[in-house]
Scaffold this motif. Structure first.
Motif, PDB file in Angstrom:
ATOM      1  N   PRO A 143      60.061  38.309  16.710  1.00  0.00           N
ATOM      2  CA  PRO A 143      59.536  39.446  17.471  1.00  0.00           C
ATOM      3  C   PRO A 143      60.041  39.403  18.906  1.00  0.00           C
ATOM      4  N   SER A 144      59.968  40.521  19.569  1.00  0.00           N
ATOM      5  CA  SER A 144      60.239  40.583  20.994  1.00  0.00           C
ATOM      6  C   SER A 144      58.920  40.240  21.692  1.00  0.00           C
ATOM      7  N   VAL A 145      58.910  39.160  22.458  1.00  0.00           N
ATOM      8  CA  VAL A 145      57.667  38.634  23.020  1.00  0.00           C
ATOM      9  C   VAL A 145      57.584  38.909  24.515  1.00  0.00           C
ATOM     10  N   VAL A 146      56.426  39.374  24.936  1.00  0.00           N
ATOM     11  CA  VAL A 146      56.087  39.475  26.359  1.00  0.00           C
ATOM     12  C   VAL A 146      54.916  38.521  26.601  1.00  0.00           C
ATOM     13  N   ALA A 147      54.684  38.182  27.834  1.00  0.00           N
ATOM     14  CA  ALA A 147      53.619  37.234  28.161  1.00  0.00           C
ATOM     15  C   ALA A 147      52.464  37.940  28.854  1.00  0.00           C
ATOM     16  N   ALA A 148      51.286  37.458  28.592  1.00  0.00           N
ATOM     17  CA  ALA A 148      50.094  37.900  29.302  1.00  0.00           C
ATOM     18  C   ALA A 148      49.608  36.737  30.157  1.00  0.00           C
ATOM     19  N   SER A 149      49.126  37.021  31.357  1.00  0.00           N
ATOM     20  CA  SER A 149      48.520  35.972  32.179  1.00  0.00           C
ATOM     21  C   SER A 149      47.431  35.298  31.366  1.00  0.00           C
ATOM     22  N   TRP A 150      47.373  33.997  31.473  1.00  0.00           N
ATOM     23  CA  TRP A 150      46.394  33.257  30.697  1.00  0.00           C
ATOM     24  C   TRP A 150      45.004  33.444  31.272  1.00  0.00           C
ATOM     25  N   ILE A 151      44.014  33.397  30.415  1.00  0.00           N
ATOM     26  CA  ILE A 151      42.639  33.697  30.795  1.00  0.00           C
ATOM     27  C   ILE A 151      41.851  32.410  30.997  1.00  0.00           C
ATOM     28  N   ASP A 152      41.233  32.301  32.160  1.00  0.00           N
ATOM     29  CA  ASP A 152      40.315  31.211  32.457  1.00  0.00           C
ATOM     30  C   ASP A 152      38.994  31.540  31.759  1.00  0.00           C
ATOM     31  N   LEU A 153      38.580  30.707  30.821  1.00  0.00           N
ATOM     32  CA  LEU A 153      37.366  30.994  30.058  1.00  0.00           C
ATOM     33  C   LEU A 153      36.109  30.988  30.927  1.00  0.00           C
ATOM     34  N   GLU A 154      36.173  30.331  32.079  1.00  0.00           N
ATOM     35  CA  GLU A 154      35.032  30.305  32.994  1.00  0.00           C
ATOM     36  C   GLU A 154      34.947  31.567  33.851  1.00  0.00           C
ATOM     37  N   ALA A 155      36.088  32.217  34.068  1.00  0.00           N
ATOM     38  CA  ALA A 155      36.131  33.436  34.895  1.00  0.00           C
ATOM     39  C   ALA A 155      37.196  34.362  34.323  1.00  0.00           C
ATOM     40  N   PRO A 156      36.926  34.995  33.184  1.00  0.00           N
ATOM     41  CA  PRO A 156      37.949  35.778  32.493  1.00  0.00           C
ATOM     42  C   PRO A 156      38.495  36.964  33.267  1.00  0.00           C
ATOM     43  N   GLY A 157      37.791  37.468  34.236  1.00  0.00           N
ATOM     44  CA  GLY A 157      38.256  38.625  34.990  1.00  0.00           C
ATOM     45  C   GLY A 157      39.122  38.283  36.182  1.00  0.00           C
ATOM     46  N   ILE A 158      39.311  37.005  36.469  1.00  0.00           N
ATOM     47  CA  ILE A 158      40.046  36.577  37.654  1.00  0.00           C
ATOM     48  C   ILE A 158      41.291  35.822  37.220  1.00  0.00           C
ATOM     49  N   THR A 159      42.442  36.182  37.769  1.00  0.00           N
ATOM     50  CA  THR A 159      43.663  35.451  37.453  1.00  0.00           C
ATOM     51  C   THR A 159      43.875  34.340  38.478  1.00  0.00           C
ATOM     52  N   THR A 160      44.574  33.309  38.041  1.00  0.00           N
ATOM     53  CA  THR A 160      44.905  32.185  38.916  1.00  0.00           C
ATOM     54  C   THR A 160      46.424  32.008  38.927  1.00  0.00           C
ATOM     55  N   PRO A 161      46.946  31.334  39.924  1.00  0.00           N
ATOM     56  CA  PRO A 161      48.380  31.019  39.896  1.00  0.00           C
ATOM     57  C   PRO A 161      48.763  30.252  38.624  1.00  0.00           C
ATOM     58  N   PHE A 162      47.891  29.366  38.149  1.00  0.00           N
ATOM     59  CA  PHE A 162      48.187  28.640  36.914  1.00  0.00           C
ATOM     60  C   PHE A 162      48.343  29.604  35.735  1.00  0.00           C
ATOM     61  N   GLY A 163      47.450  30.587  35.629  1.00  0.00           N
ATOM     62  CA  GLY A 163      47.507  31.540  34.528  1.00  0.00           C
ATOM     63  C   GLY A 163      48.792  32.352  34.520  1.00  0.00           C
ATOM     64  N   ARG A 164      49.285  32.702  35.693  1.00  0.00           N
ATOM     65  CA  ARG A 164      50.529  33.476  35.776  1.00  0.00           C
ATOM     66  C   ARG A 164      51.749  32.582  35.591  1.00  0.00           C
ATOM     67  N   LEU A 165      51.773  31.440  36.271  1.00  0.00           N
ATOM     68  CA  LEU A 165      52.920  30.530  36.172  1.00  0.00           C
ATOM     69  C   LEU A 165      53.030  29.936  34.766  1.00  0.00           C
ATOM     70  N   GLY A 166      51.906  29.536  34.190  1.00  0.00           N
ATOM     71  CA  GLY A 166      51.933  28.973  32.846  1.00  0.00           C
ATOM     72  C   GLY A 166      52.517  29.946  31.844  1.00  0.00           C
ATOM     73  N   ALA A 167      52.133  31.224  31.949  1.00  0.00           N
ATOM     74  CA  ALA A 167      52.661  32.248  31.046  1.00  0.00           C
ATOM     75  C   ALA A 167      54.172  32.383  31.216  1.00  0.00           C
TER      76      ALA A 167
END
Length: 179
Positions: free
Chosen positions: A58-82
């Protein structure tokens, strides 16, 4: 008596030398893998364990990863990890697209339930062969626990998944700070 005393002193010196070598071994232990190395290994394991991912291609795109403790807030880790994991998928031969979807915008609550397990995908412009690299994470006392999945949004099929834990060092803790 003198012979026994000499043997005891020799045994004591040898045991102290062993302690000194053990102490040195602790300081000379290899460092834990870096974030990119750990993600490269996890994605390689995913590709090896789930051959359907490479067969289906498949053609894959990435989504920022979700912090289970604060799902509505993105972190640098969530963006960089993706981004790092998507790069690893590309290096593994998977077709990727340069789009980073924000995790909280990608998912919507179903029936008012807020846990990520009870959410559904609403992003529909990926085409029939498109897939999303998604991730969730939670911080423990000493480790960060991460799960990754490649999901087809039109039918919620999971093509591949992997989990890993990362030791919480200073760099990782800095990346986990919420914006």
């Amino acid at each position: 008596m003198r012979h026994t005393l000499a043997l005891c002193c020799l045994a004591l010196l040898l045991s102290l030398a062993g302690c000194a070598n053990h102490q040195g071994a602790l300081h000379n232990a290899p460092p834990p893998p870096s974030l990119d190395d750990a993600l490269n290994d996890a994605v390689a394991k995913m590709l090896e364990t789930f051959p359907a991912l490479t067969e289906r291609s498949p053609s894959v795109v990435a989504a920022s990863w979700i912090d289970l403790e604060a799902p509505g807030i993105t972190t640098p880790f969530g963006r960089l990890g993706a981004e790092l994991a998507l790069s690893s998928l590309a290096q593994g031969g998977i077709t990727t697209r340069e789009v980073l979807l924000e995790g909280s915008d990608l998912l919507v609550n179903q029936d008012g339930l807020s846990t990520p397990r009870n959410r559904t995908l609403r992003q529909a412009n990926l085409g029939n062969d498109g897939a999303i690299l998604m991730g969730t994470y939670v911080q423990g006392q000493e480790n960060l626990f991460v799960t990754l999945r490649v999901v087809v949004p039109r039918n919620a099929t999971i093509l591949a998944s992997v989990q890993l834990s990362l030791p919480l060092d200073d760099d990782l803790q800095a990346l986990l700070r919420r914006n």
